[in-house]
Every structure is written in structure tokens, then in C-alpha cells.
Write a protein that holds these residues in place. Structure first.
Motif, PDB file in Angstrom:
ATOM      1  N   HIS A 503       0.813  -1.217   0.000  1.00 24.11           N
ATOM      2  CA  HIS A 503       0.000   0.000   0.000  1.00 24.11           C
ATOM      3  C   HIS A 503       0.849   1.271   0.000  1.00 24.11           C
ATOM      4  CE1 HIS A 503       0.263  -1.652   4.162  1.00 24.11           C
ATOM      5  NE2 HIS A 503       0.714  -0.450   4.394  1.00 24.11           N
ATOM      6  N   GLN A 504       2.183   1.099  -0.153  1.00 25.15           N
ATOM      7  CA  GLN A 504       3.048   2.268  -0.057  1.00 25.15           C
ATOM      8  C   GLN A 504       3.891   2.535  -1.286  1.00 25.15           C
ATOM      9  OE1 GLN A 504       5.062   1.254   3.652  1.00 25.15           O
ATOM     10  NE2 GLN A 504       4.427   3.256   4.404  1.00 25.15           N
ATOM     11  N   VAL A 505       3.996   1.545  -2.179  1.00 24.18           N
ATOM     12  CA  VAL A 505       4.861   1.731  -3.343  1.00 24.18           C
ATOM     13  C   VAL A 505       4.418   3.005  -4.076  1.00 24.18           C
ATOM     14  CG1 VAL A 505       3.421   0.258  -4.828  1.00 24.18           C
ATOM     15  CG2 VAL A 505       5.831   0.562  -5.382  1.00 24.18           C
ATOM     16  N   MET A 506       5.343   3.675  -4.679  1.00 24.47           N
ATOM     17  CA  MET A 506       5.171   4.970  -5.351  1.00 24.47           C
ATOM     18  C   MET A 506       5.365   6.128  -4.392  1.00 24.47           C
ATOM     19  SD  MET A 506       2.172   4.541  -8.142  1.00 24.47           S
ATOM     20  CE  MET A 506       2.667   4.076  -9.785  1.00 24.47           C
ATOM     21  N   ASN A 507       5.558   5.805  -3.101  1.00 23.22           N
ATOM     22  CA  ASN A 507       5.979   6.839  -2.152  1.00 23.22           C
ATOM     23  C   ASN A 507       5.010   7.989  -1.985  1.00 23.22           C
ATOM     24  OD1 ASN A 507       8.283   6.203  -0.853  1.00 23.22           O
ATOM     25  ND2 ASN A 507       9.675   7.124  -2.331  1.00 23.22           N
ATOM     26  N   ASN A 508       3.740   7.741  -2.191  1.00 18.92           N
ATOM     27  CA  ASN A 508       2.800   8.857  -2.107  1.00 18.92           C
ATOM     28  C   ASN A 508       1.675   8.650  -1.108  1.00 18.92           C
ATOM     29  OD1 ASN A 508       3.896  10.727  -3.982  1.00 18.92           O
ATOM     30  ND2 ASN A 508       3.248   9.386  -5.647  1.00 18.92           N
ATOM     31  N   THR A 509       1.666   7.510  -0.410  1.00 17.08           N
ATOM     32  CA  THR A 509       0.556   7.230   0.482  1.00 17.08           C
ATOM     33  C   THR A 509       0.717   8.025   1.779  1.00 17.08           C
ATOM     34  OG1 THR A 509       0.629   5.002  -0.427  1.00 17.08           O
ATOM     35  CG2 THR A 509      -0.835   5.361   1.435  1.00 17.08           C
TER      36      THR A 509
ATOM     37  N   GLU B 258      13.831   3.582   1.006  1.00 17.89           N
ATOM     38  CA  GLU B 258      13.461   4.685   0.103  1.00 17.89           C
ATOM     39  C   GLU B 258      12.038   5.165   0.333  1.00 17.89           C
ATOM     40  OE1 GLU B 258      13.383   1.565  -0.706  1.00 17.89           O
ATOM     41  OE2 GLU B 258      11.842   1.152  -2.213  1.00 17.89           O
ATOM     42  N   ARG B 259      11.246   4.348   1.025  1.00 16.90           N
ATOM     43  CA  ARG B 259       9.855   4.741   1.255  1.00 16.90           C
ATOM     44  C   ARG B 259       9.694   5.677   2.441  1.00 16.90           C
ATOM     45  NH1 ARG B 259       6.101  -0.574  -0.051  1.00 16.90           N
ATOM     46  NH2 ARG B 259       6.919  -0.836  -2.149  1.00 16.90           N
ATOM     47  N   VAL B 260      10.722   5.792   3.237  1.00 19.58           N
ATOM     48  CA  VAL B 260      10.610   6.642   4.430  1.00 19.58           C
ATOM     49  C   VAL B 260      11.757   7.636   4.462  1.00 19.58           C
ATOM     50  CG1 VAL B 260       9.144   5.262   5.944  1.00 19.58           C
ATOM     51  CG2 VAL B 260      11.539   4.668   5.724  1.00 19.58           C
ATOM     52  N   CYS B 261      11.834   8.449   3.435  1.00 18.09           N
ATOM     53  CA  CYS B 261      12.862   9.487   3.380  1.00 18.09           C
ATOM     54  C   CYS B 261      12.299  10.896   3.474  1.00 18.09           C
ATOM     55  CB  CYS B 261      13.681   9.355   2.095  1.00 18.09           C
ATOM     56  SG  CYS B 261      14.865   7.999   2.153  1.00 18.09           S
ATOM     57  N   ASP B 262      11.141  11.112   2.880  1.00 18.91           N
ATOM     58  CA  ASP B 262      10.664  12.501   2.851  1.00 18.91           C
ATOM     59  C   ASP B 262       9.685  12.819   3.978  1.00 18.91           C
ATOM     60  OD1 ASP B 262       8.270  11.399   2.122  1.00 18.91           O
ATOM     61  OD2 ASP B 262       8.233  12.235   0.108  1.00 18.91           O
ATOM     62  N   GLY B 263       9.466  11.874   4.867  1.00 18.78           N
ATOM     63  CA  GLY B 263       8.646  12.160   6.039  1.00 18.78           C
ATOM     64  C   GLY B 263       7.159  12.206   5.776  1.00 18.78           C
ATOM     65  N   ASN B 267       7.744   9.360   9.050  1.00 21.74           N
ATOM     66  CA  ASN B 267       8.940   8.590   9.361  1.00 21.74           C
ATOM     67  C   ASN B 267      10.008   8.939   8.335  1.00 21.74           C
ATOM     68  OD1 ASN B 267      10.914   6.610   9.666  1.00 21.74           O
ATOM     69  ND2 ASN B 267       9.451   4.918   9.851  1.00 21.74           N
ATOM     70  N   SER B 268      11.227   9.203   8.807  1.00 26.65           N
ATOM     71  CA  SER B 268      12.320   9.530   7.879  1.00 26.65           C
ATOM     72  C   SER B 268      13.533   8.638   8.116  1.00 26.65           C
ATOM     73  CB  SER B 268      12.726  10.999   8.046  1.00 26.65           C
ATOM     74  OG  SER B 268      11.609  11.824   7.977  1.00 26.65           O
ATOM     75  N   ASP B 269      13.301   7.476   8.687  1.00 28.56           N
ATOM     76  CA  ASP B 269      14.415   6.605   9.063  1.00 28.56           C
ATOM     77  C   ASP B 269      15.229   6.094   7.880  1.00 28.56           C
ATOM     78  OD1 ASP B 269      13.749   6.948  11.628  1.00 28.56           O
ATOM     79  OD2 ASP B 269      13.328   4.839  12.083  1.00 28.56           O
ATOM     80  N   GLY B 270      14.636   6.149   6.676  1.00 25.39           N
ATOM     81  CA  GLY B 270      15.343   5.598   5.528  1.00 25.39           C
ATOM     82  C   GLY B 270      16.542   6.420   5.087  1.00 25.39           C
TER      83      GLY B 270
END
Lengths: 845, 284
Positions: A503-509, B258-263, B267-270
Motif C-alpha cells: 500500500h506504499q509503493v510509489m511513495n505517495n501514500t 526509500e519509502r521513508v525518506c521525505d517524512g 517517518n524519515s528513518d530511511g
């Protein structure tokens, strides 16, 4: 029944045939085969009229598919005209592969929801997987990159092994397909109800993002242009999917239809997405369409019909995965992951180059013509007799029969709506023994609390015997009912499902599944600047409400969908719908369809929300029993700034908890009635659209001004469940008093519409109250966030025999006879356990 | 500081854009490298992203390792170049024998997508300084169950090649330390994006969002060597979530930093992995 196909055929409008001497079927054989393929005798007569002769084998197959319910909407078309599908911001309404709206800054969103019920009922994994694949193709066909999926699911109750198999398989199938594609599955809903036992519902919704300028349509044009097939080879899988599976009821022979279910290849689809989007961006496609139901037949004929051109296809050129396929098999195959494009000859080398880079097969299979005819050739045959079908393209696609079925109000409606709930509610509630067991109710209560330990002892007894409660200990009854509700498969956490979906791929959720609505940031999906603009999405429909009152039920579905958006701070933009009903040829079923469509259309009109795409799924019956009318709604809304999105969990100890909206003494169609009395009766919750709109506007404005720490709507299970979910999501307790002059059972478990629980910091609550006053919405300050308990005093100042809707008012056994009788205290960790573990438990984990 | 990341794209990769987005967000330069290319010229660090290379209908990564670019990746590794394989990229690295062991179907045979607490081990990994102690990162896989034979495990432990372990008990979904349904982004109201300039070690030392919820922190009490209680949600041997080669330049992990970089999700732990390697590349 007025089911005679009207003779609307204007012979002079039919373009002249291309071929002479096509081999027609013998009259008797043709008639017999037509019936087998699902054509009614009068429809067959119309085929003969349009063709001016008896059809060939291939032609008959093609007509039977194009005029099937699934492809032609022949029973629903007239009703669907009630929907408003235009409005500011609508770039594409129904009639294309998906609807498209503008969402600001030059961005556009394409979305649609579609059913894959029948295939999934036979083969849940592949049925659900290919349902996702199909709806995603509809999205990138429009030029949009798919960015989200949602799923609206219905199964029978999980105590049946077959239902667990279907549910498990469908979830795995949805996950397998979406996860592999890299499209996040961000939301959805699921209910378990006996009515869906023989006919589960798998409705998949996909959402895509593009620049407005990138909008592409499946309109064929330019005689001389190549017709190109991209993607997988064609096999015998899925032959007759639309006509055999989707347009008939289930019976004993259902298992034999397994070969009509397609098999998905998400990897191929992933490649197709990249190839098609790249070529669209380069402007190499004149038109693009996907091959869905009825395969090549429907996509080619619709493309030609929309463009007012002819199309000439040679089946021999179609890459085949099996030997010896006949022309009609190639034309009607529903092999997955195939796209049809129109390409100018000059662009062909570029198309080939991109396809080669991605290792995707592309083949010229035909030509756009100016004849207005849909011609199918088989160049394996001698040149003099190689045409196997020659049909007027526009008549084939656009002149399918249209019916006006008989509608008759079912007698059950009056019976159930007038059901005397007060008598029922004066008897003690019964906890289903399996639920009591896996919810572990007997081990739940804190020993130090007198009321709690009574509850524990009671539930222990229940767990062992399955017996009913003694109504003499009302508070313990409430306490156990509350716990059991939280663990009910229809209410408990859906994490077991969505943790199987990426549910998170694409980094926009921004807001994950489990909240009122999913929130996605939109912007460039590749590298690019960070955008704050967002969209919110939700799917909703309570089939029980629609069963008890199709008109109000459909309105309640839209009300909840829009309310869900309001909770996260989004403004509704448009909806798609997936209308799941039984056999429309039964007047009682058609009545429910007609009323649900009217209810939905009227509510959409009131809110000013267009219906931009959708799907009708009829014949959802097994052995003569129809499902509950289930008009599932998929809604998309917009947010200016995702930073303003509000979550459902309580955030800070000391925050003030408010209920916006009012609770009524109503339990018709509630989970409480179903779970503890096994009854689906009464009237669904009352709905005043004006109040609903005001409540939503107030909450949205509160969110936009940053005055809300949390917001969560009240739905199934009532205010108690809403409060519990706020506690669980925020991992914070709360202490509230429900001072609403209602019997505690209503205060806690009534599913009254137009209610949202919010929390707000003490510093900001005054500003919030100003907003509530401005919108003149009723509200109550319930209490405060904090501690490690959810403590509810539902007793308030209860007067037995409350005023209200006379048919619903009742005095029941749990009414407080002592001051503390309706006091609930449930520790946080127990809330977590009941809510979070139950679905896995029900699945036998 | 002039260095470039190369992000390899196999057919079926689906996190390559997320990786490039994260790097771009952090202020680094990144380029896609097509699987049919033969050269990594111009790349100072290489990332193999997540996804389903070639559909992963066979063993995950089993086909991708034969892509033309993998010969260049192997040479790059042998020359000491830093390589990170995320999720499917980790699987490809094991298939290519750049890292030992294998990743098989999750315990429970279900795909798992959720955030997990991780313990950072003392390792030779060039992508992560042991000054960071705990991280919360999302996992998202069907085949993340790390396996190797006893000798390999011993050598991994002895040579400080275990980089990350699943660090807290595998509570039920949504249980206290896990992300509950409808999790509210911590930074939703403030929404101050962190930039690469912020020192990760300071941020982590300073508490949220790198710190673990208190109820999960007792996981730190778990023993660190082979034979510990299984807490990995996917059943991984010795709770292994990430390993590196003996030199520390090749690193594979199942979670998705890479999924947790921009907060965006609170979460920004990445960030820590990309910053650590960037600092190293700057220092060279």
C-alpha cells in the motif's frame, strides 16, 4: 414481460457489406446455437435483420457477446441515464474505458470500478487477480499512470470453509497482481453476510494520474492506419467469459465453467503499462483500447464504432498460444494483458522499437477502413473465401437491444420495514459461540472491576454453552456485546487484508489503509518536485441497508462515502459505481435496481457529484437466490494540502472528544441486530441530506483550519465502535459520557447517519464550536482523550420509553436500573486484541 | 561533492522511481541503468531496487542475475564499489552470489506489507554506521525469509556481516508498537521535510522518529547471536533483515528505506543509508 427487442433497425443506415458469399449457418443450427450463446430468440431475429441474412458462425459469436448483458447494459441503460455525469472538472464521462476529472494544477485523475464477481466465485485467486488487471488496463488506456487500487468485497460468513477459501484466495489474488505491478492497494471494504454465500462480490477500483493534456481515447480513425495488437498471445482461456459467466445465474454447473476464467500475468501487464505510457507520451498511438470482456471483438468494434470508421482484422496475424484455434475463438478469447492500438504507418517502426526494448510482442493484425464495416478475415483460408464475418461496426456496438424490464415492489420490503424491533430487543442478546470463543471474551475482563468480572463470567458461560445472557445483569450484557461487536468480522480491523497488499509503493501514500479514506499525494510520479496536492479515496456500500430500503440504502452509501472524505478533509469530486444486483428479468430484483439507482442519482444531484464511470453486474444469484442489492460506490476527492489530512486516531491526552451529529433510537439493519439476534430487519438509519452536508462541511472546515486532532465517522457498530477505533488507532484511552437521553443500547450501537467523532485540543475547541454553530449542526461534547481505558458512561439520564421514531422506540432489558448500570470500561490492550486479532482468528490462524 | 547513484532497472522492477525520487529529494544525483546495458561507467554507487524482476515467477532474482548489466555489477562489487540491494535487489544479489544465503517464502506464506522495528548491528557495512541503533522501516515482500547454512551464519556473525535484525517481538498486526490502523502521520500538521543536511545520527539520538516506541524497546534485550527467539515476521533465520559482504561494500536488505525518506508518512528513518554512503563517497 415487455422484453421484445424493439425493431429499431434502420436498414438504410447500414453500410453495404464488403464480402459476398459468406458462409451462413443453417437456420435451425443458427437458432439453436444462438440460444446456447445466450441470445434471446427476438435478439436473434434482430441479428438477421441487421445482417440481411443468417449470420456466420463467427458473426453469431460476436453478436452474442456484444449483445450480452455484460457488454451491452441492455437491462440497465435506461436507468443509468438518471445519473448526472457532467459538471465542471469532468473531462471524460461514461462511455470510455474510464472517467476522468481535473484535480487542479493541470493534473487529471482517471478512475473506474468494475466487478469480477462470477469468475471469482469459481476461481477466487485468478478471478480477483484478473479483475485488478482489467481495471488497471482501463486506466492506463486513458493515458494515466495507475497510482492506486481499492477493492469492495463481499463473501458469505467465515464459519464456512468454502467462504474462507474464497476470501483468502481473492485477497491473495488482488495482492499478487497489484503488488507485482507496483500499484499500491490503498483501501476498500469487506463484509461477510449469508446473502453473498453463493455469489461473492469482487469489485476492483483503479485510479490513475496524468496531465490533462495526456488524455487519450479509444476512438479509431484514419483509414489506412494499422490496427496493432500488443501484449500476450491469444489462447482459448476465457472464451465466453462475458456471456457465459457474467450474464447468467449460478447453478449446479458452475464448476464446469472454470475454463471460462482467465489467468493473469501481472509481469506482462507491468511491461504493457510502461510501453503504452511511453508510446502515448511520444504521440505514437492514434487510439488505444484494452481487451477486456469479449476480447478483440468488443475492443475492435467499439473503437471503430466510436470513430465512425470500419475495421478489417485478419485473425491469422494474431499471435496464438494454442494450435488450431478457429476464427471465432480468436475473436472472443479473453486472454489477459492485451491492448489494441491504432498506429499511423509512419510511426510503426518507433512503436516496434519501444516494444522490442521492453520485450513486448506487437503485431499488425488489421487496418482501419472507410467502409463502416467490421470485417474479420482468416487468411489461412483461400483468398476468395477468407472473410468469416462482415458486420456494420456501429450497429454492432451501438445498437444492442435495450429493455425496459418490469418492476414490482417485493413483498418482503413491507414485512421487514414494519418488523417490530421492540419485541425482539426486549429479549436478551445472544453472542454467537464461535465469536465468543475466538474473541476470548471469557478471559477479557479486569478482575478488579465488578461489572467487568460479571461480564467475564457471563461470557465464559456463553463460550461454553452458547447460551443467552441473563437480562438481569444489563451492564455485563452491554460490556460483552460491545466486546463481541468489536471482534465481529464485519467490524474488526482489516489489517490482515491490507498487510498482504503493497500500500506504499510509489511513495505517495499519506494516510494508510484502515482510516476513513486513503489519502495520496499527487504530483510527478517519477522524480520531481514534492507536491502537496492530494486526492482521497474510499469505497462504500452497506448491502443490508439497500436490502431493507434500496432507495435510502443507496443514498446512505453515498452519504458515508462523502462523509469518509470529509473526515480526512477532502472535497468530493466525482464517483464511480459498481451496481451489483440479481437477475434483472425478475421484477422484484429490477425494482431494487431501479430504486437504488434513483436514490443514488438523487443524492448525487443533491451533493453536486457527477457519476463519471461505472459498471453494472446483474445475475448475481445462485440457485435462485439474489444477493443483497449492492450498489458499491467508489469516490475520489481532492485536498489542496495533504499536510491538512486528518487521521482517525486520538492524538493527545487532554483533547476534547465531540460527537458531531445526532444519535437516534434506531437499530434497523444494524450489526447489533444481526450479530446478537440474527435478524436483518427494520428500516435503515434515517438520512437528512441537508444535515449530512452541514456535518461534512463543518468537519471539513475544521480540518482545513487545523482544529481537528482526529476525525472518524460513525457507521457499522455505532458510536461505541467509532470511539474504540479512535482509541486503538491513536493508542490512547478516552473517558466519555453519552448524555443523549437514549437507551444505552441506542447510544452505543445505533448506526444513525451523519455523525462524526472528532477530537480537538482544549485551546482550539472554541474555534471549532464556532464553526459548528455557523453550520448549525447538532453536537455533543462527550469527554476527554487520555488514560489506558476506554471508559463510557452510556447511562446519561436515561428515561425508559424515549421519544423518537415510534416504530423504533423501545425499552429494553439493558436499560439502566441503577446509576452505574450502563458503564463500560475496556482497557486499551483488550481493545487492540479484540479488534486486531479477530479477522486472523476467524480465518483460523 | 560530485558523485552519482546508478539505479538498475530490470523488467518488472517497480521501486526504481521511488529510489530515484528519494535520492533526488535528498539532493543527490541518480540515473537509471537499463538491465541490457553493459557498463556502470559514471556510477559511484549502485542500487538494485525492489519489484518483481521478470515477474519472479521462478525463484526471485533467478532470471535477473543473468541480465547483461549484472556482469558489470559483479565487477563493480569486486572493485569495491558500494552496492545496495533492496528487497528484490537483495534477492538478486544472493542469486548472483554477491551475498551468501537465499530468501525463501515468508513463514505463513503471506505477502507482508507493514512497518517493522529493526535493530542495527555492529557491522562492517559501508551503508550504515553503527552509531544508529534502531530504525523503523517498511517491509513489503513475499519472499523475505532469509536462509543459509550454519557455517555461513557463523561466518556472517563472526565477520560482522549481519547489518540489520528484526528487533522487536512480532506482535499481532496493529498491536501497540506496530502501526495501528489509520496511523496519523506525526508530522502531518507541521510537515517540515527533512533535508540531507540534517545529521542523521543527531536526529536518531534526539528521539523521534527514529526511536522505537517504549513497548518495543525491550527487544533490545534480545540476544544478538544465532539461536535467538524468532521475532522476524517472515521467519528469517536469526532474525536477519540485512547483510553485507565481508568487505562491507555490498549490502542487501529486505526493508524499503526509500519509502521513508521525505517524512510523508511521519517517518524519515530511511535517510540514514543514503547519507552514510554519501558521506563516504564525499570523503573519498
Amino acid at each position: 414481460m415487455s422484453q421484445d427487442a424493439p425493431d429499431l433497425i434502420d436498414q438504410s443506415a447500414i453500410p453495404a457489406p464488403v464480402a459476398e458469399g459468406i458462409e451462413s449457418l443453417e437456420p435451425e443450427l443458427a437458432r439453436e446455437l444462438a440460444v446456447q450463446l445466450g441470445l434471446k430468440p427476438e435478439e436473434f431475429d434482430n441479428v438477421v435483420r441487421v445482417q440481411g441474412r443468417l449470420p456466420s458462425l463467427t458473426e453469431l459469436y460476436i453478436y452474442s457477446l456484444m449483445w450480452s448483458e455484460h457488454c451491452s447494459y441492455k437491462h440497465s441503460k435506461k436507468q443509468l441515464r438518471k445519473f448526472t455525469s457532467s459538471g465542471t472538472g469532468v473531462l471524460q464521462g461514461p462511455g470510455e474505458n474510464a472517467g476522468v476529472i481535473s484535480v487542479g494544477d493541470g493534473w487529471a485523475v482517471a478512475f473506474k470500478m468494475e466487478s469480477h464477481n462470477h469468475p471469482s466465485a469459481i476461481e477466487p485467486f485468478e478471478g480477483a487477480a484478473t479483475g485488478v488487471g482489467g481495471i488497471i488496463r482501463d486506466i492506463f488506456t486513458m493515458g494515466a499512470r495507475p497510482i492506486a487500487c481499492l477493492d469492495s468485497l463481499r463473501f458469505g460468513t467465515l464459519d464456512k470453509p468454502r467462504q474462507r477459501y474464497l476470501f483468502d484466495g481473492a485477497v491473495a489474488g488482488i495482492g499478487a497482481y497489484g503488488n507485482c505491478l507496483g500499484v499500491p492497494t490503498v483501501g476498500g471494504e469487506v463484509y461477510f453476510e449469508q446473502a453473498y454465500e453463493g455469489n461473492c462480490l469482487i469489485n476492483a477500483m483503479a485510479v490513475g494520474l496524468m496531465r490533462e493534456s495526456e488524455l487519450t481515447r479509444a476512438v479509431g480513425s484514419g483509414p489506412g492506419n494499422h490496427v496493432v495488437l500488443l501484449g500476450s498471445s491469444t489462447g482459448r482461456d476465457g472464451i465466453g467469459g462475458a456471456s457465459v459467466l457474467a450474464s447468467q445465474e449460478f447453478d449446479e454447473a458452475a464448476e464446469d465453467k472454470r475454463p471460462a476464467v482467465q489467468v493473469g500475468d501481472p509481469f506482462e501487464e507491468k511491461l504493457l503499462i510502461e510501453v503504452c505510457l511511453e508510446l502515448l507520451k511520444q504521440g505514437k498511438f492514434v487510439a488505444l483500447g484494452d481487451l477486456g470482456a469479449a476480447g478483440l471483438t468488443s475492443s475492435a468494434s467499439e473503437m471503430a464504432s466510436r470513430g465512425g470508421v470500419g475495421i478489417d482484422i485478419d485473425v491469422h496475424q494474431v499471435p496464438q498460444r494454442e494450435d488450431g484455434m478457429q476464427a471465432f475463438e480468436i475473436m472472443v478469447s479473453e486472454s489477459q494483458e492485451r491492448m489494441l492500438a491504432v498506429v499511423e504507418p509512419a510511426d510503426w517502426p518507433d512503436v516496434q522499437a519501444v516494444c522490442e526494448r521492453w520485450d513486448v510482442t506487437c503485431t499488425i493484425i488489421g487496418t482501419i477502413t472507410d467502409t463502416g464495416r467490421f470485417v474479420v478475415r482468416d487468411s489461412r483460408l483461400p483468398a476468395s473465401a477468407d472473410i468469416v464475418a462482415d458486420m456494420p461496426a456501429e450497429m454492432l456496438a451501438a445498437s444492442a437491444p435495450e429493455y425496459d424490464p418490469i418492476s414490482r415492489r417485493p413483498t418482503y420490503l413491507d414485512e421487514l420495514q414494519n418488523y417490530d424491533l421492540s419485541v425482539l430487543l426486549s429479549t436478551p442478546p445472544r453472542i454467537p459461540p464461535t465469536l465468543a470463543r475466538y474473541a476470548g471474551l471469557n478471559a477479557s475482563a479486569e478482575p478488579s472491576k465488578v461489572a467487568e468480572s460479571t461480564a467475564a463470567a457471563e461470557s465464559d458461560k456463553i463460550a461454553k454453552t452458547g447460551a443467552a445472557f441473563s437480562p438481569t445483569s444489563p451492564s455485563s450484557s452491554l460490556a460483552v456485546c460491545a466486546r463481541a461487536l468489536l471482534a465481529s468480522p464485519n467490524i474488526c480491523s482489516r489489517a490482515w487484508i491490507w498487510q498482504q497488499y503493497d500500500h506504499q509503493v510509489m511513495n505517495n501514500t499519506v494516510i494508510l489503509p484502515g482510516a476513513d479514506a486513503a489519502v495520496l499525494r499527487i504530483g510527478d510520479t517519477g522524480r520531481g518536485q514534492m507536491s502537496r496536492r492530494g486526492i482521497a479515496m474510499s469505497t462504500d456500500c452497506n448491502g443490508r441497508y439497500c436490502y431493507l430500503d434500496p432507495y435510502r440504502g443507496a443514498q446512505l452509501a453515498l452519504a458515508e462515502a462523502t462523509r469518509n472524505l470529509a473526515c480526512v478533509g477532502a472535497e468530493p469530486a466525482a464517483i464511480t459505481d459498481c451496481l451489483n444486483f440479481g437477475n434483472p428479468e425478475k421484477p422484484e430484483v429490477f425494482y431494487t435496481f431501479e430504486r437504488a439507482v434513483s436514490g443514488l442519482a438523487d443524492a448525487c444531484e443533491f451533493f453536486g457529484i457527477p457519476v463519471i464511470s461505472g459498471n453494472v453486474s446483474f445475475y448475481n444469484e445462485s440457485f435462485g437466490n439474489a444477493i443483497y442489492p449492492t450498489p458499491a460506490i467508489g469516490i475520489v476527492g481532492t485536498l489542496e494540502d495533504v499536510a491538512q489530512a486528518v487521521g482517525l486516531g486520538f492524538k493527545q491526552a487532554g483533547d476534547v472528544v465531540l460527537l458531531i451529529g445526532e444519535t437516534n433510537a434506531e437499530l434497523g439493519g444494524s450489526e447489533y441486530l444481526k450479530l446478537f439476534y440474527d435478524v436483518v430487519a427494520g428500516c435503515p438509519p434515517a438520512l437528512d441530506l441537508e444535515v449530512e452536508a452541514a456535518v461534512q462541511a463543518a468537519v471539513r472546515e475544521g480540518g482545513q483550519h487545523g482544529l481537528l486532532a482526529s476525525a472518524h465517522d460513525c457507521s457499522e457498530g455505532g458510536l461505541f465502535v467509532t470511539l474504540a477505533e479512535c482509541c486503538i488507532a491513536g493508542n490512547l484511552g478516552a473517558s466519555v459520557v453519552l448524555d443523549d437521553n437514549l437507551d444505552a443500547v441506542f447510544s452505543l450501537f445505533a448506526e444513525s447517519a451523519s455523525r462524526i467523532v472528532v477530537s480537538s485540543s482544549p485551546e482550539q475547541v472554541d474555534k471549532l464550536l464556532d464553526i459548528l454553530a455557523k453550520y448549525e449542526v447538532p453536537y455533543a461534547v462527550l469527554g476527554e482523550v487520555g488514560g489506558s481505558l476506554l471508559s463510557i458512561d452510556a447511562d446519561g439520564r436515561v428515561e425508559t420509553g424515549v421519544t423518537g421514531d415510534a416504530t423504533n422506540t423501545t425499552t429494553i432489558a439493558t436499560a439502566g436500573d441503577t446509576a452505574s448500570a450502563a458503564q463500560l470500561e475496556i482497557p486499551l490492550d483488550e481493545l487492540h486484541r479484540l479488534y486486531n486479532d479477530s479477522l486472523a482468528q476467524a480465518m483460523g490462524a | 561533492m560530485s558523485f552519482r547513484f546508478g539505479v538498475v532497472v530490470f523488467p518488472g522492477s517497480n521501486c526504481e522511481q521511488d529510489v530515484v525520487y528519494a535520492l533526488d529529494y535528498l539532493g543527490y544525483t541518480a540515473d537509471y541503468v537499463w538491465h541490457q546495458d553493459h557498463s556502470l561507467a559514471g556510477c559511484d554507487a549502485v542500487i538494485l531496487p525492489g519489484g518483481f524482476s521478470y515477474g519472479d515467477y521462478l525463484r526471485c532474482g533467478a532470471i535477473a542475475r543473468f541480465s547483461p548489466i549484472m556482469e558489470a555489477v559483479v565487477r563493480f562489487a569486486q572493485d569495491g564499489g558500494p552496492i545496495m540491494g533492496i528487497c528484490n535487489g537483495f534477492q538478486v544479489l544472493t542469486e548472483a552470489h554477491l551475498l551468501p544465503g537465499a530468501l525463501i517464502r515468508n513463514k505463513g506464506l503471506k505477502f507482508l506489507c507493514r512497518e517493522v522495528p529493526l535493530r542495527v548491528e555492529q557491522s562492517v557495512c559501508q551503508w550504515l554506521k553503527p552509531t544508529t541503533q534502531t530504525l523503523r522501516l517498511p517491509i513489503n515482500h513475499n519472499e523475505g525469509n532469509y536462509r543459509c547454512d550454519a557455517a555461513t551464519l557463523k561466518s556472517l556473525v563472526d565477520n560482522c556481516q549481519v547489518v540489520l535484525r528484526y528487533g522487536a517481538p512480532d506482535c499481532a498486526p496493529g498491536y501497540v508498537p506496530e502501526r495501528a490502523p489509520g496511523y496519523v502521520p506525526e508530522r502531518a500538521s507541521g510537515y517540515v521535510p527533512e533535508r540531507a543536511s540534517e545529521r542523521v545520527s543527531e536526529r536518531v539520538a534526539g528521539g523521534a522518529p527514529g526511536s522505537m516506541p517504549s513497548s518495543a524497546s525491550d527487544a533490545a534485550g534480545l540476544a544478538g547471536a544465532a539461536g535467538t527467539a524468532e521475532v522476524a515476521p517472515n521467519g528469517a533465520l536469526d532474525n536477519i533483515a540485512g547483510i553485507c559482504n565481508r568487505e562491507g561494500n555490498v549490502f542487501g536488505l529486505m526493508p524499503h528505506p526509500e519509502r521513508v525518506c521525505d517524512g510523508i508518512s511521519g517517518n524519515s528513518d530511511g535517510i540514514v543509508f543514503f547519507e552514510t554512503i554519501a558521506q563516504r563517497l564525499c570523503a573519498v
